[in-house]
Scaffold this active site. Structure first.
Site: not given
Ligand code: MKQ
Ligand code: ZN
Length: 263
Positions: A66, A91, A93, A104, A117, A198-199
């Site tokens: 993702h 990560h 977007h 986002e 993020h 946001t996911t």
């Molecule tokens: N966009 S976000 O910031 O809200 C976000 C936070 C976390 C997250 C990370 C660590 C602990 C807890 C939550 C994981 C993702 C994510 C992005 C791509 C694929 C799967 C998950 C995205």
């Molecule tokens: Zn994110």
């Protein structure tokens, strides 16, 4: 990598069917526009601790299908919040090479090119980020709006490894570097609100800090981000480019966003 995507039958309109919180309250991202902003003089400059990670340490860069995520060391943390929040991962977007508007959060209805993020969890109260991820005071995400401009050597420390993580589940190691270089130089001006992941699973567990000042990466760096990665595994007969991995802005009624700056 579970069963959700940004396009097609598992796209964001369908998320609430499998992930009920995605149809719930306090959803992110949102649009920042003047009539929902409220100056808050108690918002302190963001203090980063342990962000200058020596090159003797290593970060794991992963294509999770993702996004591209980099694990961070728990010695990295954010001060100046009620609890200590330790870093978990970062990560990005982004959009695609024909529509370079993949942030986002939006400002005045306008997208930026991309968004970084940096996810932290409340390490005062919870043992790890998985436990913290569905708690109301569990997570704090620092968000950086990214626009096209001059070449950014800090982002290049991540982007130069994209060829090693082209496909889902591929990983590589990156030598430590000063992660603060990924942020703008003004950590005192930001938008602050209580929102969600946001996911999926979209837990309403995130204290959002979105810096007012965008950072710049070059046109070529943005193109690398938009074209290097795939959501599918290397042996998949139907490869899918990893593009447009941003959620649309959510309704934000009867609520205000606190800002640390006067207009
Ligand atoms: N966009 S976000 O910031 O809200 C976000 C936070 C976390 C997250 C990370 C660590 C602990 C807890 C939550 C994981 C993702 C994510 C992005 C791509 C694929 C799967 C998950 C995205
Ligand atoms: Zn994110």
């Amino acid at each position: 990598g579970s069963s959700w995507s940004y396009i097609g039958p598992d796209g964001e309109r369908m998320w609430p069917k499998k992930y009920p919180f995605c149809g719930g309250v306090f959803q992110s991202p949102i649009d920042f526009h003047n009539d929902i902003l409220q100056y808050d003089s108690t918002l302190l400059p963001i203090k980063l601790e342990g962000y200058d990670v020596p090159f003797t340490e290593e970060f794991v860069l992963t294509n999770n299908g993702h996004s591209v995520q980099m694990s961070l060391s728990p010695t990295m943390s954010v001060g100046s919040l009620l609890s200590k929040y330790s870093a978990a991962q970062l990560h990005l977007h982004w959009g695609n090479q024909k529509k370079q508007e993949g942030s986002e959060h939006t400002v005045g209805g306008r997208h930026f090119a991309a968004e970084l993020h940096i996810v932290h969890y409340n390490s005062d109260k919870y043992p790890d980020f998985q436990t913290a991820s569905d708690k109301a005071d569990g997570l704090a995400v620092l968000a950086v709006l990214i626009e096209i401009g001059s070449f950014n050597p800090s982002y290049e420390k991540i982007f130069s490894h994209f060829q090693e993580v082209k496909y889902k589940d591929e990983k590589t190691l990156i030598p430590g570097f000063n992660v603060q270089g990924l942020l703008p130089d003004q950590l005192d001006e930001y938008y602050r609100y209580e929102g969600s992941l946001t996911t999926p699973p979209c837990y309403p567990s995130v204290l959002w800090t979105v810096f007012r000042k965008p950072v710049q990466i070059s046109e070529k760096q943005l193109l690398d981000l938009e074209t290097a990665l795939y959501s599918t595994q290397s042996n998949d007969p139907a490869p899918l480019e990893m593009v447009n991995n941003f959620r649309r802005v959510q309704e934000f009624e009867e609520r205000l966003v606190s800002v640390s700056f006067r207009q």
